[in-house]
Scaffold this motif. Structure first.
Motif, PDB file in Angstrom:
ATOM      1  N   LEU A 270      63.735  55.419   2.765  1.00 33.65           N
ATOM      2  CA  LEU A 270      62.544  56.245   2.471  1.00 33.65           C
ATOM      3  C   LEU A 270      62.474  56.544   0.977  1.00 33.65           C
ATOM      4  CD1 LEU A 270      62.496  58.706   5.503  1.00 33.65           C
ATOM      5  CD2 LEU A 270      60.924  56.851   5.009  1.00 33.65           C
ATOM      6  N   GLN A 271      63.638  56.839   0.369  1.00 36.71           N
ATOM      7  CA  GLN A 271      63.625  57.112  -1.083  1.00 36.71           C
ATOM      8  C   GLN A 271      63.100  55.892  -1.838  1.00 36.71           C
ATOM      9  OE1 GLN A 271      64.916  59.699  -2.941  1.00 36.71           O
ATOM     10  NE2 GLN A 271      65.457  61.048  -1.229  1.00 36.71           N
ATOM     11  N   ILE A 272      63.573  54.701  -1.451  1.00 34.01           N
ATOM     12  CA  ILE A 272      63.125  53.477  -2.163  1.00 34.01           C
ATOM     13  C   ILE A 272      61.613  53.367  -2.068  1.00 34.01           C
ATOM     14  CG2 ILE A 272      63.212  50.959  -2.117  1.00 34.01           C
ATOM     15  CD1 ILE A 272      66.075  51.207  -1.025  1.00 34.01           C
ATOM     16  N   LEU A 273      61.088  53.554  -0.825  1.00 34.11           N
ATOM     17  CA  LEU A 273      59.634  53.438  -0.655  1.00 34.11           C
ATOM     18  C   LEU A 273      58.920  54.466  -1.524  1.00 34.11           C
ATOM     19  CD1 LEU A 273      59.143  52.855   3.183  1.00 34.11           C
ATOM     20  CD2 LEU A 273      58.836  51.238   1.318  1.00 34.11           C
ATOM     21  N   LEU A 274      59.458  55.689  -1.553  1.00 31.65           N
ATOM     22  CA  LEU A 274      58.783  56.772  -2.286  1.00 31.65           C
ATOM     23  C   LEU A 274      58.686  56.428  -3.766  1.00 31.65           C
ATOM     24  CD1 LEU A 274      58.236  60.094  -1.475  1.00 31.65           C
ATOM     25  CD2 LEU A 274      59.809  60.199  -3.385  1.00 31.65           C
ATOM     26  N   TYR A 275      59.857  56.062  -4.343  1.00 33.66           N
ATOM     27  CA  TYR A 275      59.827  55.862  -5.810  1.00 33.66           C
ATOM     28  C   TYR A 275      59.113  54.569  -6.173  1.00 33.66           C
ATOM     29  CZ  TYR A 275      62.642  59.986  -6.102  1.00 33.66           C
ATOM     30  OH  TYR A 275      63.079  61.283  -5.994  1.00 33.66           O
ATOM     31  N   ALA A 276      59.219  53.525  -5.296  1.00 30.94           N
ATOM     32  CA  ALA A 276      58.445  52.314  -5.589  1.00 30.94           C
ATOM     33  C   ALA A 276      56.956  52.649  -5.581  1.00 30.94           C
ATOM     34  CB  ALA A 276      58.754  51.242  -4.532  1.00 30.94           C
ATOM     35  N   GLY A 277      56.544  53.475  -4.604  1.00 29.37           N
ATOM     36  CA  GLY A 277      55.131  53.866  -4.554  1.00 29.37           C
ATOM     37  C   GLY A 277      54.723  54.631  -5.801  1.00 29.37           C
ATOM     38  N   LEU A 278      55.592  55.555  -6.234  1.00 26.57           N
ATOM     39  CA  LEU A 278      55.237  56.367  -7.402  1.00 26.57           C
ATOM     40  C   LEU A 278      55.056  55.477  -8.627  1.00 26.57           C
ATOM     41  CD1 LEU A 278      54.891  59.389  -8.021  1.00 26.57           C
ATOM     42  CD2 LEU A 278      57.201  59.331  -8.965  1.00 26.57           C
ATOM     43  N   LEU A 403      58.939  68.421  -5.303  1.00 30.86           N
ATOM     44  CA  LEU A 403      57.934  69.188  -6.051  1.00 30.86           C
ATOM     45  C   LEU A 403      57.446  68.396  -7.259  1.00 30.86           C
ATOM     46  CD1 LEU A 403      59.580  72.685  -5.745  1.00 30.86           C
ATOM     47  CD2 LEU A 403      57.545  71.806  -4.608  1.00 30.86           C
ATOM     48  N   THR A 404      58.408  67.871  -8.049  1.00 29.58           N
ATOM     49  CA  THR A 404      57.974  67.174  -9.278  1.00 29.58           C
ATOM     50  C   THR A 404      57.103  65.976  -8.908  1.00 29.58           C
ATOM     51  OG1 THR A 404      59.981  65.901  -9.064  1.00 29.58           O
ATOM     52  CG2 THR A 404      60.037  67.837 -10.501  1.00 29.58           C
ATOM     53  N   VAL A 405      57.498  65.242  -7.859  1.00 30.66           N
ATOM     54  CA  VAL A 405      56.709  64.051  -7.490  1.00 30.66           C
ATOM     55  C   VAL A 405      55.303  64.486  -7.091  1.00 30.66           C
ATOM     56  CG1 VAL A 405      56.562  62.156  -5.854  1.00 30.66           C
ATOM     57  CG2 VAL A 405      58.781  62.829  -6.791  1.00 30.66           C
ATOM     58  N   GLY A 406      55.224  65.639  -6.373  1.00 30.55           N
ATOM     59  CA  GLY A 406      53.902  66.114  -5.961  1.00 30.55           C
ATOM     60  C   GLY A 406      53.017  66.389  -7.160  1.00 30.55           C
ATOM     61  N   LEU A 407      53.598  67.050  -8.203  1.00 28.60           N
ATOM     62  CA  LEU A 407      52.786  67.347  -9.400  1.00 28.60           C
ATOM     63  C   LEU A 407      52.359  66.039 -10.067  1.00 28.60           C
ATOM     64  CD1 LEU A 407      54.749  70.442 -10.781  1.00 28.60           C
ATOM     65  CD2 LEU A 407      52.564  70.355  -9.549  1.00 28.60           C
ATOM     66  N   LEU A 408      53.290  65.090 -10.118  1.00 36.00           N
ATOM     67  CA  LEU A 408      52.911  63.800 -10.734  1.00 36.00           C
ATOM     68  C   LEU A 408      51.748  63.176  -9.982  1.00 36.00           C
ATOM     69  CD1 LEU A 408      56.421  62.262 -11.577  1.00 36.00           C
ATOM     70  CD2 LEU A 408      54.616  62.974 -13.161  1.00 36.00           C
ATOM     71  N   VAL A 409      51.755  63.291  -8.651  1.00 36.26           N
ATOM     72  CA  VAL A 409      50.672  62.668  -7.871  1.00 36.26           C
ATOM     73  C   VAL A 409      49.349  63.369  -8.177  1.00 36.26           C
ATOM     74  CG1 VAL A 409      49.792  62.404  -5.520  1.00 36.26           C
ATOM     75  CG2 VAL A 409      52.151  61.796  -6.051  1.00 36.26           C
ATOM     76  N   VAL A 410      49.404  64.695  -8.314  1.00 39.13           N
ATOM     77  CA  VAL A 410      48.161  65.414  -8.671  1.00 39.13           C
ATOM     78  C   VAL A 410      47.667  64.909 -10.017  1.00 39.13           C
ATOM     79  CG1 VAL A 410      47.258  67.674  -9.284  1.00 39.13           C
ATOM     80  CG2 VAL A 410      48.775  67.441  -7.317  1.00 39.13           C
ATOM     81  N   LEU A 411      48.617  64.717 -10.978  1.00 36.27           N
ATOM     82  CA  LEU A 411      48.216  64.205 -12.298  1.00 36.27           C
ATOM     83  C   LEU A 411      47.587  62.829 -12.144  1.00 36.27           C
ATOM     84  CD1 LEU A 411      48.500  64.801 -15.377  1.00 36.27           C
ATOM     85  CD2 LEU A 411      50.545  63.369 -15.307  1.00 36.27           C
ATOM     86  N   SER A 412      48.192  61.991 -11.271  1.00 40.08           N
ATOM     87  CA  SER A 412      47.683  60.612 -11.158  1.00 40.08           C
ATOM     88  C   SER A 412      46.295  60.629 -10.545  1.00 40.08           C
ATOM     89  CB  SER A 412      48.619  59.790 -10.281  1.00 40.08           C
ATOM     90  OG  SER A 412      48.466  60.247  -8.943  1.00 40.08           O
ATOM     91  N   ALA A 413      45.978  61.647  -9.705  1.00 41.79           N
ATOM     92  CA  ALA A 413      44.618  61.693  -9.150  1.00 41.79           C
ATOM     93  C   ALA A 413      43.613  61.811 -10.289  1.00 41.79           C
ATOM     94  CB  ALA A 413      44.491  62.883  -8.201  1.00 41.79           C
ATOM     95  N   VAL A 414      44.018  62.512 -11.366  1.00 39.12           N
ATOM     96  CA  VAL A 414      43.095  62.634 -12.511  1.00 39.12           C
ATOM     97  C   VAL A 414      42.870  61.252 -13.123  1.00 39.12           C
ATOM     98  CG1 VAL A 414      42.889  63.608 -14.818  1.00 39.12           C
ATOM     99  CG2 VAL A 414      43.802  64.992 -12.942  1.00 39.12           C
ATOM    100  N   PHE A 415      43.947  60.465 -13.243  1.00 42.03           N
ATOM    101  CA  PHE A 415      43.786  59.124 -13.841  1.00 42.03           C
ATOM    102  C   PHE A 415      42.830  58.281 -13.019  1.00 42.03           C
ATOM    103  CE2 PHE A 415      46.300  58.923 -17.457  1.00 42.03           C
ATOM    104  CZ  PHE A 415      47.464  59.639 -17.271  1.00 42.03           C
ATOM    105  N   THR A 416      43.004  58.316 -11.672  1.00 47.52           N
ATOM    106  CA  THR A 416      42.121  57.470 -10.836  1.00 47.52           C
ATOM    107  C   THR A 416      40.665  57.884 -11.060  1.00 47.52           C
ATOM    108  OG1 THR A 416      42.885  58.986  -9.143  1.00 47.52           O
ATOM    109  CG2 THR A 416      43.573  56.710  -8.943  1.00 47.52           C
ATOM    110  N   LEU A 417      40.430  59.218 -11.117  1.00 47.38           N
ATOM    111  CA  LEU A 417      39.039  59.660 -11.349  1.00 47.38           C
ATOM    112  C   LEU A 417      38.564  59.150 -12.708  1.00 47.38           C
ATOM    113  CD1 LEU A 417      36.977  61.230  -9.779  1.00 47.38           C
ATOM    114  CD2 LEU A 417      37.598  63.271 -11.049  1.00 47.38           C
ATOM    115  N   ALA A 418      39.499  59.119 -13.710  1.00 47.97           N
ATOM    116  CA  ALA A 418      39.094  58.717 -15.068  1.00 47.97           C
ATOM    117  C   ALA A 418      38.583  57.287 -15.053  1.00 47.97           C
ATOM    118  CB  ALA A 418      40.301  58.843 -15.994  1.00 47.97           C
ATOM    119  N   TYR A 419      39.383  56.347 -14.455  1.00 50.45           N
ATOM    120  CA  TYR A 419      38.930  54.956 -14.611  1.00 50.45           C
ATOM    121  C   TYR A 419      37.742  54.650 -13.725  1.00 50.45           C
ATOM    122  CZ  TYR A 419      42.270  53.603 -10.818  1.00 50.45           C
ATOM    123  OH  TYR A 419      42.993  53.499  -9.665  1.00 50.45           O
ATOM    124  N   PHE A 420      37.453  55.523 -12.751  1.00 50.23           N
ATOM    125  CA  PHE A 420      36.235  55.216 -11.989  1.00 50.23           C
ATOM    126  C   PHE A 420      34.999  55.807 -12.653  1.00 50.23           C
ATOM    127  CE2 PHE A 420      36.806  52.407  -8.729  1.00 50.23           C
ATOM    128  CZ  PHE A 420      38.147  52.427  -8.441  1.00 50.23           C
TER     129      PHE A 420
END
Lengths: 494, 113, 179, 149
Positions: A270-278, A403-420
């Protein structure tokens, strides 16, 4: 008996098309879209009638360890809906779009085999049968990518062929080891045998082999080299199918069915999947920002969205699973909608470079409307589906303590909105910069508009009808993931 | 002894992988994929061999202990798939050769990464 | 005696595979590949798999005829650079990957059933029911065409997809207006 | 091809065809399988195509209609499967069910639908690879394969 028609119906109509094509060259438009519509209708009836049950069909009348079985449970019902929805829409779209290409009938034959292979993967209860259907999908997509026989298409196809075949051989080696340790090829029998005798080191050697093969098919970061070339050069309906459905079915379905159901999931996996996804989320988002070609930008965003789904599965909590499953549904709809929009823009203007395009919003209203709904759903704007799936994934992450991964994902949502938003501004909203013949552009033909509207409405519908969809489609799929290794005893009980 | 025999098939698999990774000529990559296919089918047959037992064909009055027939039933499937993969790749290589005039990957690299 | 013959043929196969990879002339590397194929056919005969041997021989002859015709039609010599930069860096990475792969596979193979005793849970049932339920004497064909007929049916459609794919790739003009 | 090869192949083709049909028809008794038998039959036609040239082979079996024949064989395979579904054998309504009588094991008419599927598979693979060979190998440079009908 209904499950049997899912792989067989497209194969029968494809074979009839091979025979029909001999007599009249441009036949098959309506035969293939009729089959795709019947399949979509059957998939929707399966959702209503199944509600949580499991259906097993013994082919040839043999029992579980002897013969091959078709197994339909909540998780494969979700994928059936995704495959047949995008299949029907891309078939409808290709009636107009494929007029540019020669040998149109052969396109329909390969597209029907692609849908048949995908339906077969999702229903197969036998590990070797799963591999054979994966090969049908692989060969159909190799030939479809090289459909416009030019330098770029052939090169993208040869690159995908080499990597795809290497991935398949690794999966085959893993299947050989699993067979040798458990003695059977049936997934249910294998999972019950492994839950009785426990994991030995041979299975621990088979798991990374299978993971290597599936990660290569899913274009996770270290193995993503083929995706940014394969998807843009393919004809639009094919790239809509490829990035909307094929990279999900071949990899995520395999990971969940074999790792969760048969060999049992260890925390390290599960850890491998998580960090590969991130990593692939951020890699996809950053490289998508730099792209100027419309379809190449979408291909990179597919890499990042697949990272979201891997992340959701990697959390290990039911909330994360629900987010991942719902994101599979969402990503299939808005990514194929975006590829169709890109194809429509290229169809009417002939230009794929964003910097040269501009001001298409008043000239092509339907395309603009559907691209709006797709980018809102992807960016995560509340009424649309994308928002809820990202919300569930982030909640799942927090619940699992990342927690840190969750914050990173919130940050990445901003990037996805940016390029669209970048796409919206460049392609549709701003005034055309260079020598762009704006007055001569007219809207795409009717059938392309219809398919775009269907997907746009479904994008919005996924968001609005979220509680019902959660209960009807996502809950049974999550139940399959959570009860993991009991899959064997559940299936053999029937 | 049993590890040595299995290692032969894994070595064949690795030789094919090496050929794909390091060779620049497209036809050499096709040969590498063919060797990987041979490695996997050899591995399946080695899984199914049984000591002092006969081939899986029932002859009227012969002894009844047989080799494991199931991997032998899978091998034609694996060989047909690796054959189909090589033939599709050969067809694409022929068309690429017609467009570029060479099989050398470094010259064909028109697509950027 | 049996083990010595088997190992010697396997070593022959490995040498031919290494040759097929390293020879620069394409026609002779295809010949070396044919050596690998026929050596494997003999190995399959030793491991008492006659069905697989015929399949291997027949499928091989067809692929080599196609490969030789492709090589004959295009370039006969591998004109890539001898030891280019591209070849050294992946060779090192490949060597490191091979060592790790072999270490893990040795660890994994120790737990596989020993070479001579396969765990025949499903196939022993199939052997028992071939005569009584189906009546065919060749168990492998009985498995292929009755127990797992769905799998072989899909194999046949893999072939049809491949042939339609080759006709698609080899047609003269893809698009009506060149891009 | 010069004279000697032409004369020799005219003899050899008969033998290859006989062996191919033997492998396909006796597949369920002796080692032989739909794939191998079909390929043997295809290799007989391919030898004829190489030695006598493409137009000679085309007079006997048209290349693009060979693909249609293999598609028809595929459809027949599915029809045999559906026959099992209808339940000709009492009580067995399954796809690809073995509904033909089993006969006595060591002779030709035994094994239910196994020989039928074997022959259909042989036809499918044989004509399929013949069509493939017609497209791939006798492909001539820029003119591609669209030249022939």
């Amino acid at each position: 008996m209904l499950i049997l028609l899912f792989p067989l119906l497209p194969i029968i109509s494809a074979l009839c098309l091979i025979i029909l094509e001999r007599f009249d060259e441009d036949s098959g438009d309506y035969l293939s879209s009729a089959t795709a519509f019947v399949l979509f209708a059957m998939a929707v009836t399966i959702i209503f009638t199944l509600n949580g049950g499991v259906v097993v069909y013994h082919l040839g009348g043999w029992g579980s360890p002897l013969g091959v079985d078709l197994v339909l449970d909540g998780f494969s019902a979700l994928f059936l809906v995704v495959i047949n929805l995008v299949g029907f829409v891309s078939m409808l779209y290709s009636i107009e779009y494929m007029k540019k290409f020669t040998a149109k009938a052969k396109f329909y034959i390969l597209h029907l085999f692609l849908i048949a292979g995908l339906n077969g993967i999702v229903l197969s209860g036998d590990i070797f049968n799963f591999y054979v259907f994966m090969e049908i999908v692989a060969f159909a997509s190799y030939a479809l990518i090289a459909f416009g026989v030019e330098q770029l298409d052939l090169e993208a196809s040869i690159r995908y062929q080499v990597l795809g075949t290497v991935g398949s051989f690794f999966v085959l080696l893993g299947i050989g080891i699993l067979y040798s340790v458990t003695g059977t090829l049936d997934l249910a029998d294998m999972s019950r045998f492994i839950s009785q005798t426990g994991i030995n080191r041979a299975i621990l050697f088979a798991v990374p082999l299978l993971l290597f093969g599936f990660a290569l098919k899913a274009a996770l970061v270290p193995f993503h080299a083929w995706l940014p070339d394969a998807h843009p050069t393919a004809p639009t309906p094919v790239s809509a199918m490829l990035s909307g459905v094929v990279i999900k079915v071949c990899s995520i379905y395999g990971i969940v069915r074999i790792f969760f159901g048969v060999t049992g999931v260890s925390p390290t996996l599960l850890q491998i999947l998580l960090y590969a996804g991130l990593i692939s989320i951020f890699f996809g988002a950053f490289s998508a920002l730099r792209q100027t070609d419309f379809k190449r930008l979408l291909a990179y965003s597919s890499i990042s969205q697949i990272g979201y789904i891997m992340l959701g599965i990697g959390t290990g909590t039911p909330l994360g699973y629900a987010g991942a499953m719902f994101h599979i549904l969402n990503h299939a709809t808005f990514k194929s909608l975006f590829f169709i929009v890109a194809g429509a823009v290229e169809h009417s203007t002939g230009e794929r470079n964003i910097t040269k395009l501009g001001g298409l919003s008043d000239k092509m209203p339907v395309t603009f409307l559907s691209s709006l709904s797709a980018s809102f759903s992807l960016g995560g704007v509340p009424p649309f589906g994308g928002f809820f799936s990202k919300l569930l994934i982030i909640l799942g992450l927090f619940k699992a303590g990342y927690l840190t991964v969750g914050l990173l994902v919130v940050l990445s949502a901003v990037f996805t909105l940016a390029y669209f938003l970048k796409i919206q501004r460049n392609v549709f909203l701003r005034l055309p910069t260079s020598h762009f013949p704006l007055p001569t552009i007219k809207e795409v033909p009717v059938l392309m508009r219809v398919s775009m509207l269907i997907l746009a409405i479904i994008c919005l519908g996924l968001g609005l009808a979220f509680p019902w969809i959660l209960k009807a489609i996502v809950e049974p799929a999550v139940a399959v993931l959570t009860n993991g290794c009991k899959y064997g005893s559940l299936i053999l009980g029937l | 002894m049993s590890i040595l025999i299995y290692l032969f098939s894994i070595l064949l698999f690795l030789i094919g992988l090496y050929c794909i990774v390091s060779k620049e000529n497209l036809l050499k990559i096709v040969i590498g994929i063919k060797i990987m296919g041979y490695g996997v089918s050899l591995f399946f047959i080695l899984l199914g061999w049984r000591r002092d037992s006969s081939a899986p064909i029932i002859i009227k009055d012969m002894a009844q202990n047989f080799v494991d027939p199931l991997p032998q039933a899978l091998i034609p499937a694996i060989m047909v798939i690796s054959l189909a993969a090589t033939i599709l790749m050969l067809a694409t290589c022929v068309r690429l050769y017609e467009k570029y005039g060479t099989f050398d990957i470094s010259k064909i690299k028109e697509l950027k990464g | 005696m049996f083990a010595i013959l088997l190992v010697s043929i396997l070593i022959f196969v490995l040498i031919m595979a290494a040759l097929a990879v390293q020879i620069r002339d394409l026609m002779s590397s295809v010949m070396a590949l044919a050596g690998v194929g026929f050596g494997l056919a003999i190995v399959f005969l030793f491991l008492s798999a006659p069905e697989v041997m015929t399949a291997q021989l027949v499928l091989e002859v067809i692929t080599y005829v196609i490969m030789i015709s492709v090589v004959y039609k295009t370039s006969k010599l591998d004109k890539t650079r001898k030891y280019s930069v591209r070849e050294i860096s992946p060779a090192a990475a490949m060597f490191f990957f091979a060592v790790v792969f072999i270490i893990f596979s040795i660890r994994g193979i120790k737990d596989l059933p020993i070479f001579g005793e396969p765990l025949m849970r499903a196939s022993s049932l199939q052997i028992a029911q071939t005569i009584s339920e189906i009546g065919a004497t060749n168990i492998v064909t009985a498995i292929l065409l009755d127990f797992r007929a769905w799998n072989t049916l899909m194999e046949a459609f893999v072939i049809i997809v491949m042939i339609v794919g080759v006709t698609v790739i080899l047609r003269k003009k893809g698009r009506k207006v060149e891009r | 091809m010069d004279k000697t090869i032409r004369i020799l192949t005219s003899y050899v083709i008969g033998l290859i065809l006989i062996f191919g049909f033997y492998v396909v028809i006796y597949g369920h008794i002796l080692p032989g399988e739909g794939f191998d038998g079909g390929m043997l039959i295809a290799s007989a036609f391919i030898l004829c195509m190489i030695v006598y040239g493409r137009d000679e082979a085309k007079k006997r079996v048209n290349i693009s209609s060979a693909l249609v024949v293999s598609a028809i064989a595929g459809l027949l395979l599915i029809v045999v499967g559906f026959l099992g579904l209808i339940g000709i054998r009492d009580g067995h309504q399954f796809f690809l069910d073995n509904f033909l009588p089993q006969g006595d094991p060591h002779y030709l008419f035994s094994g239910g639908i196994v020989p039928v599927l074997n022959v259909l598979l042989g036809v499918l693979v044989g004509f399929g690879f013949y069509a493939l060979f017609g497209y791939l190998v006798v492909w001539r440079g820029e003119r591609g394969t669209d030249a022939e009908p």
